[in-house]
Motif scaffolding. Structure first.
Motif, short mmCIF file in Angstrom:
data_model
loop_
_atom_site.label_atom_id
_atom_site.label_comp_id
_atom_site.label_asym_id
_atom_site.label_seq_id
_atom_site.Cartn_x
_atom_site.Cartn_y
_atom_site.Cartn_z
N ALA A 1 0.84 -1.21 0.00
CA ALA A 1 0.00 0.00 0.00
C ALA A 1 0.87 1.26 0.00
O ALA A 1 0.58 2.22 -0.71
N ALA A 2 1.95 1.24 0.78
CA ALA A 2 2.85 2.41 0.82
C ALA A 2 3.53 2.62 -0.53
O ALA A 2 3.68 3.76 -0.99
N VAL A 3 3.90 1.53 -1.19
CA VAL A 3 4.51 1.65 -2.52
C VAL A 3 3.48 2.16 -3.52
O VAL A 3 3.79 3.01 -4.37
N TYR A 4 2.24 1.69 -3.42
CA TYR A 4 1.18 2.21 -4.30
C TYR A 4 1.00 3.71 -4.10
O TYR A 4 0.81 4.45 -5.06
N ALA A 5 1.07 4.16 -2.85
CA ALA A 5 0.97 5.61 -2.59
C ALA A 5 2.13 6.35 -3.26
O ALA A 5 1.94 7.42 -3.84
N ASN A 6 3.32 5.76 -3.21
CA ASN A 6 4.46 6.38 -3.90
C ASN A 6 4.24 6.41 -5.41
O ASN A 6 4.61 7.38 -6.08
N CYS A 7 3.62 5.36 -5.96
CA CYS A 7 3.28 5.36 -7.38
C CYS A 7 2.35 6.53 -7.69
O CYS A 7 2.50 7.21 -8.71
N GLY A 8 1.38 6.74 -6.83
CA GLY A 8 0.45 7.86 -7.02
C GLY A 8 1.16 9.20 -7.00
O GLY A 8 0.88 10.07 -7.83
N VAL A 9 2.06 9.38 -6.07
CA VAL A 9 2.82 10.63 -5.99
C VAL A 9 3.63 10.82 -7.27
O VAL A 9 3.68 11.91 -7.84
N CYS A 10 4.22 9.74 -7.76
CA CYS A 10 5.00 9.82 -8.99
C CYS A 10 4.11 10.19 -10.17
O CYS A 10 4.48 10.99 -11.02
N GLU A 11 2.92 9.62 -10.22
CA GLU A 11 2.00 9.89 -11.33
C GLU A 11 1.41 11.29 -11.29
O GLU A 11 0.91 11.77 -12.32
N LEU A 12 1.42 11.95 -10.15
CA LEU A 12 0.89 13.31 -10.06
C LEU A 12 1.53 14.22 -11.10
O LEU A 12 0.88 15.13 -11.60
N GLN A 13 2.79 13.96 -11.44
CA GLN A 13 3.50 14.78 -12.43
C GLN A 13 2.94 14.59 -13.84
O GLN A 13 3.06 15.47 -14.67
N ARG A 14 2.37 13.40 -14.09
CA ARG A 14 1.98 13.05 -15.46
C ARG A 14 0.48 12.98 -15.66
O ARG A 14 -0.03 13.45 -16.68
N ASP A 15 -0.24 12.35 -14.73
CA ASP A 15 -1.64 12.04 -14.97
C ASP A 15 -2.38 11.97 -13.63
O ASP A 15 -2.24 11.00 -12.88
N ARG A 16 -3.18 12.98 -13.35
CA ARG A 16 -3.88 13.05 -12.07
C ARG A 16 -4.88 11.91 -11.89
O ARG A 16 -5.06 11.41 -10.78
N ASN A 17 -5.53 11.46 -12.97
CA ASN A 17 -6.48 10.35 -12.87
C ASN A 17 -5.78 9.05 -12.50
O ASN A 17 -6.27 8.28 -11.68
N SER A 18 -4.64 8.82 -13.12
CA SER A 18 -3.86 7.63 -12.79
C SER A 18 -3.35 7.71 -11.35
O SER A 18 -3.35 6.70 -10.63
N ALA A 19 -2.93 8.89 -10.93
CA ALA A 19 -2.48 9.08 -9.54
C ALA A 19 -3.60 8.73 -8.58
O ALA A 19 -3.40 8.01 -7.59
N ALA A 20 -4.80 9.21 -8.86
CA ALA A 20 -5.95 8.92 -8.00
C ALA A 20 -6.21 7.42 -7.92
O ALA A 20 -6.53 6.89 -6.84
N GLU A 21 -6.04 6.73 -9.04
CA GLU A 21 -6.25 5.28 -9.04
C GLU A 21 -5.22 4.58 -8.15
O GLU A 21 -5.54 3.65 -7.42
N TRP A 22 -3.96 5.02 -8.21
CA TRP A 22 -2.93 4.45 -7.33
C TRP A 22 -3.28 4.68 -5.86
O TRP A 22 -3.12 3.78 -5.03
N PHE A 23 -3.77 5.88 -5.53
CA PHE A 23 -4.14 6.16 -4.14
C PHE A 23 -5.31 5.27 -3.71
O PHE A 23 -5.33 4.77 -2.57
N ARG A 24 -6.27 5.02 -4.59
CA ARG A 24 -7.39 4.13 -4.28
C ARG A 24 -6.89 2.70 -4.03
O ARG A 24 -7.37 2.02 -3.12
N ARG A 25 -5.95 2.27 -4.85
CA ARG A 25 -5.37 0.93 -4.66
C ARG A 25 -4.67 0.83 -3.31
O ARG A 25 -4.76 -0.19 -2.63
N ALA A 26 -3.94 1.89 -2.95
CA ALA A 26 -3.27 1.91 -1.65
C ALA A 26 -4.28 1.81 -0.52
O ALA A 26 -4.10 1.04 0.44
N LEU A 27 -5.36 2.57 -0.64
CA LEU A 27 -6.38 2.57 0.41
C LEU A 27 -7.15 1.26 0.48
O LEU A 27 -7.62 0.87 1.56
#
Length: 176
Positions: A132-158
């Motif tokens: 889950a923590a790594v998924y959150a890091n994926c989301g932070v990384c995706e914030l630079q490129r794609d906000r929708n993808s970032a949100a999906e990573w955060f949902r996966r973490a949660l």
């Protein structure tokens, strides 16, 4: 006779010092000290202890990873990357090594794609709350490129860890 005792004492002392400064036990101690110095905000001292740890045990992925962190705090990006990469080479399935290099690459201009690939590898190796923590890091990384993808990573973490505060806060900021 006195000279013989002096030589014996000198050899014994030299042997003890060699024992204290070589091997995996000494490396582990220097790694622990280096990590403690880093946590105290003393990256120069951390670097010195961690360099010693990597000399004592060149195959320690963890020592190279934490040394990468020290160099990053010292703003020496080239050496930081070198040690993060060495950690991954030494332990290609180590979640912490992959995560550290992935986060580092995500923060660097022009490297978020490589960072995300490394984080995805780390997530495949991790389990449970660590995943889950790594998924959150994926989301932070995706914030630079794609906000929708970032949100999906955060949902996966949660989904794995409903108490992941970072993922919760960042997802709340993304959703209207």
């Amino acid at each position: 006779m006195r000279a013989l005792w002096a030589v014996a004492a000198a050899l014994l002392t030299a042997g003890c010092q060699t024992g204290l400064n070589a091997g995996s036990d000494a490396s582990a101690l220097n790694l622990e000290l280096g990590a403690a110095y880093l946590a105290q905000g003393r990256p120069e001292l951390a670097r010195d202890k961690l360099l010693r740890a990597t000399r004592q045990d060149p195959g320690s992925s963890e020592a190279h990873r934490v040394l990468g962190m020290a160099y990053e705090r010292l703003e020496d990006q080239e050496r930081a990357e070198r040690h993060y990469r060495r950690a991954v080479r030494l332990a290609p399935r180590d979640v912490e090594a992959l995560n550290s290099l992935g986060v580092f690459q995500c923060r660097r201009a022009g490297k978020p794609h490589e960072g995300l690939e490394l984080l995805e590898r780390a997530a495949r190796e991790a389990g449970g709350i660590r995943r889950a923590a790594v998924y959150a890091n994926c989301g932070v990384c995706e914030l630079q490129r794609d906000r929708n993808s970032a949100a999906e990573w955060f949902r996966r973490a949660l989904a794995l860890d409903p108490h992941n505060v970072e993922a919760q806060l960042l997802l709340e900021r993304l959703e209207p």
